[in-house]
Design a protein around this motif. Structure first.
Motif, PDB file in Angstrom:
ATOM      1  N   ARG A   1       0.847  -1.186   0.000  1.00  0.00           N
ATOM      2  CA  ARG A   1       0.000   0.000   0.000  1.00  0.00           C
ATOM      3  C   ARG A   1       0.888   1.244   0.000  1.00  0.00           C
ATOM      4  NH1 ARG A   1      -2.028  -2.764   4.271  1.00  0.00           N
ATOM      5  NH2 ARG A   1      -1.556  -1.034   5.703  1.00  0.00           N
ATOM      6  N   ALA A   2       1.036   1.849  -1.169  1.00  0.00           N
ATOM      7  CA  ALA A   2       1.881   3.026  -1.300  1.00  0.00           C
ATOM      8  C   ALA A   2       1.328   3.930  -2.376  1.00  0.00           C
ATOM      9  CB  ALA A   2       3.318   2.623  -1.633  1.00  0.00           C
ATOM     10  N   SER A   3       1.529   5.211  -2.214  1.00  0.00           N
ATOM     11  CA  SER A   3       1.114   6.190  -3.216  1.00  0.00           C
ATOM     12  C   SER A   3       2.278   6.438  -4.170  1.00  0.00           C
ATOM     13  CB  SER A   3       0.713   7.505  -2.542  1.00  0.00           C
ATOM     14  OG  SER A   3      -0.376   7.301  -1.656  1.00  0.00           O
ATOM     15  N   VAL A   4       2.032   6.250  -5.464  1.00  0.00           N
ATOM     16  CA  VAL A   4       3.076   6.450  -6.472  1.00  0.00           C
ATOM     17  C   VAL A   4       2.956   7.864  -7.028  1.00  0.00           C
ATOM     18  CG1 VAL A   4       4.002   5.670  -8.682  1.00  0.00           C
ATOM     19  CG2 VAL A   4       3.057   4.002  -7.056  1.00  0.00           C
ATOM     20  N   VAL A   5       4.080   8.601  -6.985  1.00  0.00           N
ATOM     21  CA  VAL A   5       4.109   9.968  -7.510  1.00  0.00           C
ATOM     22  C   VAL A   5       5.084  10.042  -8.673  1.00  0.00           C
ATOM     23  CG1 VAL A   5       3.419  10.958  -5.297  1.00  0.00           C
ATOM     24  CG2 VAL A   5       5.852  10.682  -5.820  1.00  0.00           C
ATOM     25  N   ALA A   6       5.203  11.214  -9.277  1.00  0.00           N
ATOM     26  CA  ALA A   6       5.889  11.319 -10.564  1.00  0.00           C
ATOM     27  C   ALA A   6       7.399  11.359 -10.482  1.00  0.00           C
ATOM     28  CB  ALA A   6       5.384  12.564 -11.305  1.00  0.00           C
ATOM     29  N   SER A   7       7.982  11.874  -9.387  1.00  0.00           N
ATOM     30  CA  SER A   7       9.421  12.088  -9.348  1.00  0.00           C
ATOM     31  C   SER A   7       9.937  12.012  -7.913  1.00  0.00           C
ATOM     32  CB  SER A   7       9.762  13.463  -9.931  1.00  0.00           C
ATOM     33  OG  SER A   7       9.333  14.492  -9.036  1.00  0.00           O
ATOM     34  N   PRO A   8      11.250  11.836  -7.747  1.00  0.00           N
ATOM     35  CA  PRO A   8      11.815  11.885  -6.399  1.00  0.00           C
ATOM     36  C   PRO A   8      11.549  13.217  -5.695  1.00  0.00           C
ATOM     37  CG  PRO A   8      13.385  10.884  -7.908  1.00  0.00           C
ATOM     38  CD  PRO A   8      12.256  11.413  -8.749  1.00  0.00           C
ATOM     39  N   GLY A   9      11.512  14.312  -6.469  1.00  0.00           N
ATOM     40  CA  GLY A   9      11.192  15.603  -5.866  1.00  0.00           C
ATOM     41  C   GLY A   9       9.796  15.620  -5.274  1.00  0.00           C
ATOM     42  N   ASP A  10       8.845  14.990  -5.974  1.00  0.00           N
ATOM     43  CA  ASP A  10       7.476  14.904  -5.453  1.00  0.00           C
ATOM     44  C   ASP A  10       7.424  14.023  -4.211  1.00  0.00           C
ATOM     45  OD1 ASP A  10       6.363  16.553  -7.416  1.00  0.00           O
ATOM     46  OD2 ASP A  10       6.145  14.878  -8.813  1.00  0.00           O
ATOM     47  N   VAL A  11       8.211  12.947  -4.188  1.00  0.00           N
ATOM     48  CA  VAL A  11       8.291  12.106  -2.993  1.00  0.00           C
ATOM     49  C   VAL A  11       8.721  12.955  -1.802  1.00  0.00           C
ATOM     50  CG1 VAL A  11       9.514  10.200  -1.873  1.00  0.00           C
ATOM     51  CG2 VAL A  11       8.746   9.949  -4.237  1.00  0.00           C
ATOM     52  N   ALA A  12       9.749  13.783  -2.013  1.00  0.00           N
ATOM     53  CA  ALA A  12      10.250  14.625  -0.926  1.00  0.00           C
ATOM     54  C   ALA A  12       9.210  15.642  -0.473  1.00  0.00           C
ATOM     55  CB  ALA A  12      11.529  15.338  -1.365  1.00  0.00           C
ATOM     56  N   ARG A  13       8.467  16.226  -1.418  1.00  0.00           N
ATOM     57  CA  ARG A  13       7.454  17.222  -1.053  1.00  0.00           C
ATOM     58  C   ARG A  13       6.342  16.607  -0.202  1.00  0.00           C
ATOM     59  NH1 ARG A  13       8.395  18.210  -6.571  1.00  0.00           N
ATOM     60  NH2 ARG A  13       9.706  20.056  -6.869  1.00  0.00           N
ATOM     61  N   MET A  14       6.000  15.343  -0.477  1.00  0.00           N
ATOM     62  CA  MET A  14       4.883  14.695   0.200  1.00  0.00           C
ATOM     63  C   MET A  14       5.268  14.084   1.547  1.00  0.00           C
ATOM     64  SD  MET A  14       2.297  15.121  -1.863  1.00  0.00           S
ATOM     65  CE  MET A  14       1.116  13.926  -1.258  1.00  0.00           C
TER      66      MET A  14
END
Length: 296
Positions: free
Chosen positions: A40-53
């Motif tokens: 169960r994980a939310s997939v985002v577009a980029s490592p930068g987005d991972v850091a923002r979230m």
């Protein structure tokens, strides 16, 4: 917590599972490995987005260039950082590069820990990893709930970034030389006409007993070289050891020999992807004798 986890490979996937099981919300980005169906994980577009979230960002990647790309490349973690965030790199990479990465991320106000692990896929699945950490005590204490979810033996090696990676290199030197020693002993005993399985069983009761003799000695005899830890990854770690040793002016003669034996194994078809216990095959070639051969 909201945790970013980048690197869902053989080690990373079970580690992320444990974090979800502990109640954390996971954000990730897909690269080489697909999202496991039961994670169960939310997939985002980029490592930068991972850091923002995320509040804390964990990376578990194969090599130094991979970590550099994810942290500092286009749309990298650095672009999504702010002063309240903490980056934990659990990959096994260069201590020198680690200090450089940490300095750049700290300029953005974020914290940074290098926290490589030992224990392999088995330890990742069992949440029994050994975790070797470099970085400030306050950041280490903030990360402890995560570390305790993933491992058992957790040590702050030093307050400077790179200390954890240095400890991991020391670990890989010891493991490699143990594998080489077990391989030499079994090839010697086998060519002398002894049953290597009986030799191994006898040695398990004495001072020569070790985890490597127990696990990898059995692999060598049974010829089960499906990867638990791939040869190319251990070879990479020994390359890091030799590079760091040159920078420090330290002599590592037996590490260099083990690295050359691993290079010989990796040059064979499929050898780089085999388990590191297959190092025994290089010694078998040099000795003209395989453990699987019947004794005369």
């Amino acid at each position: 917590m909201k945790i970013g986890f980048i690197g869902l490979g053989v080690m990373g996937a079970p580690m992320a599972h444990h974090l979800v099981g502990a109640g954390h919300e996971i954000f990730t980005v897909l690269n080489r490995s697909p999202l496991p169906k039961d994670l169960r994980a939310s997939v985002v577009a980029s490592p930068g987005d991972v850091a923002r979230m995320s509040e804390i960002i964990v990376t578990m990647l194969p090599d130094t260039p991979d970590v550099e790309r994810v942290l500092l490349g286009g749309n990298g973690v650095l672009e999504g950082l702010s002063a309240d965030k903490l980056v934990i790199d659990m990959s096994s990479i260069s201590p020198i590069a680690t200090a450089e990465f940490a300095a750049k991320l700290r300029q953005a106000g974020a914290g940074y820990l290098d926290a490589p692990v030992s224990g392999g896929e088995v330890g990742a699945k069992a949440a029994s990893l050994t975790i070797m950490v470099g970085g400030p005590t306050a950041e280490f204490e903030r990360a402890l709930p995560i570390f305790r979810t993933l491992g058992k033996n957790i040590t702050l090696i030093g307050e400077h970034n790179g200390a954890g990676q240095t400890c991991k290199i020391a670990n890989q030197i010891i493991v490699a030389l143990n594998i080489e020693a077990v391989a030499e002993a079994l090839v010697f005993a086998s060519k002398a006409g002894c049953d290597p399985a009986k030799v191994r069983a006898a040695l398990m009761g004495g001072f020569a007993s070790s985890r490597v003799l127990e696990v990898h000695g059995e692999r060598m005899i049974a010829r089960t070289f499906a990867p638990g830890f791939r040869m190319r990854l251990h070879q990479k770690d020994l390359n890091l050891a030799l590079e760091s040793a040159r920078a420090l002016g330290v002599s590592l003669p037996n590490t260099a020999m083990a690295q050359q034996l691993m290079s010989a194994c990796s040059a064979r078809p499929g050898g780089a992807e085999a388990d590191h216990s297959s190092l025994v095959q290089a010694l078998e070639i040099l000795s003209g004798h395989e453990l699987s051969k019947e004794k005369e």
